[in-house]
Design a protein around this motif. Structure first.
Motif, mmCIF file in Angstrom:
data_model
loop_
_atom_site.group_PDB
_atom_site.id
_atom_site.type_symbol
_atom_site.label_atom_id
_atom_site.label_comp_id
_atom_site.label_asym_id
_atom_site.label_seq_id
_atom_site.Cartn_x
_atom_site.Cartn_y
_atom_site.Cartn_z
ATOM 1 N N THR A 158 48.793 -31.640 78.160
ATOM 2 C CA THR A 158 47.452 -31.765 77.600
ATOM 3 C C THR A 158 47.461 -31.544 76.100
ATOM 4 O O THR A 158 46.849 -32.283 75.325
ATOM 5 N N GLU A 159 48.212 -30.540 75.689
ATOM 6 C CA GLU A 159 48.322 -30.231 74.264
ATOM 7 C C GLU A 159 48.913 -31.412 73.492
ATOM 8 O O GLU A 159 48.435 -31.790 72.418
ATOM 9 N N TYR A 197 55.382 -34.780 84.073
ATOM 10 C CA TYR A 197 54.452 -34.644 82.954
ATOM 11 C C TYR A 197 54.865 -35.464 81.742
ATOM 12 O O TYR A 197 55.438 -34.946 80.794
ATOM 13 N N LYS A 242 48.427 -40.373 81.081
ATOM 14 C CA LYS A 242 49.457 -39.549 81.718
ATOM 15 C C LYS A 242 50.259 -40.484 82.610
ATOM 16 O O LYS A 242 49.692 -41.330 83.322
ATOM 17 N N ALA A 274 51.612 -28.898 82.878
ATOM 18 C CA ALA A 274 50.363 -29.625 82.628
ATOM 19 C C ALA A 274 49.723 -29.214 81.320
ATOM 20 O O ALA A 274 49.149 -30.037 80.607
ATOM 21 N N GLU A 275 49.882 -27.945 80.970
ATOM 22 C CA GLU A 275 49.298 -27.442 79.734
ATOM 23 C C GLU A 275 49.923 -28.092 78.501
ATOM 24 O O GLU A 275 49.239 -28.541 77.587
ATOM 25 N N ILE A 291 53.800 -38.848 78.942
ATOM 26 C CA ILE A 291 52.706 -39.657 78.392
ATOM 27 C C ILE A 291 53.224 -41.061 78.144
ATOM 28 O O ILE A 291 54.346 -41.232 77.653
ATOM 29 N N LEU A 317 48.897 -34.546 74.377
ATOM 30 C CA LEU A 317 47.911 -35.643 74.372
ATOM 31 C C LEU A 317 46.892 -35.447 73.257
ATOM 32 O O LEU A 317 46.541 -36.395 72.550
ATOM 33 N N GLU A 318 46.459 -34.201 73.082
ATOM 34 C CA GLU A 318 45.463 -33.918 72.041
ATOM 35 C C GLU A 318 46.015 -34.159 70.642
ATOM 36 O O GLU A 318 45.334 -34.708 69.777
#
Ligand SMILES: [Zn+2]
Length: 353
Positions: A293-294, A320, A310, A289-290, A322, A296-297
């Protein structure tokens, strides 16, 4: 055995030949010869056609004969238009010619006269003999045709009709084919593929010219009178000039490198169906998940104009991953997929939305 045919369009360049009724002999006979060449190459096996000229240039009579001799032609035909106030069709061979030359003259004469008469009454002036340089100096059976009188109204009316000129040119081809006993069918001799040219201009003919004409028509430059007939005449020159004008090219009526490249581009644009389907990009699975998120940013920072979700929130995939917003057209989606792969080193899939 390949048969070698030499076609000689009379006059040319500074020598227009006979001129009357708005017609020029040098132009008409060049058209006839080009139609004959195209017909021979399209309809018979094992032929190769040599030309004295394919454009508006001048050669002396002796040069014409020498070219054909050096080329080792099997037959020679010189096309002309008569003048002097008579009417009708006649052919010439060298005085005293008999045997092969006589047979050749007869085959040509019959085929051309019959074809001309499909367009109305034509006087047969007969098979004649005359000490003309091109039939004297050539070493193979040689015939000169005089295709009607340019300065006689009824004859000129026929010569003004491109269908007639084309038919007479093609009749020359059939007459030659009959004499030589050519076999009908596609000319499949690879040794005689014409070399691709870098540019095409007035006087050229053949499949490449036809292709250029078809593309011009598709690109919105119609050829209302002759269509894509494979013959680069005045109408094609005018269409090429309009095309060049519209796209800011040098206006010379010649289909050269820049004009052909632009035509190809415009043609592709108008003929390629627009892909209006929608596509999304989807990443491969991130380890946790980390990382997701990274990723995505980073995407939002670098490609903020696109939306991201997601994958598990869309039920497309529980891991996980995108998925992006949509792109229109597969090409566009593929382009960005490639960019993302290079930029981030991720696996990227293109998916129809
Ligand atoms: Zn002449």
């Amino acid at each position: 055995m390949t048969k070698r045919i030499w076609l000689d369009a009379g006059h040319g360049g500074h020598d227009p030949g006979a001129v009357a009724n708005g017609l020029q002999e040098k132009k008409l006979v060049l058209d006839m010869v080009l139609y004959a060449k195209r017909y021979l190459e399209a309809n018979y096996k094992g032929v190769v056609v040599g030309l004295t000229r394919s454009t508006d240039v001048f050669y002396s009579l002796s040069q014409r004969a020498r070219k054909a001799n050096d080329w080792k032609a099997d037959v020679f035909v010189s096309a002309h238009i008569n003048a002097g106030g008579g009417t009708g069709f006649e052919t010439f061979a060298f005085p005293g010619a008999k045997g092969e030359t006589r047979r050749f003259q007869q085959a040509l004469h019959d085929e051309i006269l019959t074809t001309m008469r499909a367009f109305g009454q034509v006087t047969d002036r007969g098979l004649k003999q005359k000490n003309l340089a091109v039939v004297r100096e050539t070493r193979m059976p040689a015939v000169l045709t005089e295709n009607l009188f340019i300065d006689t109204k009824q004859d000129a009316a026929k010569l003004k009709d491109n269908d007639f000129v084309k038919a007479v040119g093609e009749a020359h081809a059939r007459g030659i084919a009959k004499y030589l006993g050519l076999q009908e069918g596609e000319n499949d001799n690879p040794a005689y593929e014409p070399k691709p040219k870098a540019y095409y201009e007035k006087g050229d003919s053949g499949p490449k010219v036809k292709e250029i004409q078809q593309k011009l028509i598709k690109a919105g430059f119609p050829l209302p009178k002759y269509g894509a007939d494979g013959h680069y005449g005045d109408e094609t020159v005018a269409a090429v000039e309009s095309f060049q004008k519209k796209y800011g090219l040098a206006v010379d009526g010649i289909a050269g490198k820049n004009t052909l490249a632009k035509l190809e581009e415009v043609y592709k644009e108008v003929t390629t169906p627009k892909d209006t389907r929608k596509y999304r990009l989807m990443t491969g699975a991130f380890p946790n998940a980390e990382a997701l998120t990274e990723a995505l940013e980073r995407l939002k920072k670098d490609y903020g104009w696109l939306t991201y979700e997601k994958a598990d929130s869309t039920d497309l995939n529980p891991t996980y991953r995108i998925v992006t917003g949509t792109f229109t057209g597969k090409d566009t989606a593929e382009k960005f997929a490639e960019e993302f792969r290079k930029e981030y080193g991720w696996t990227i899939y293109v998916k129809e939305a």
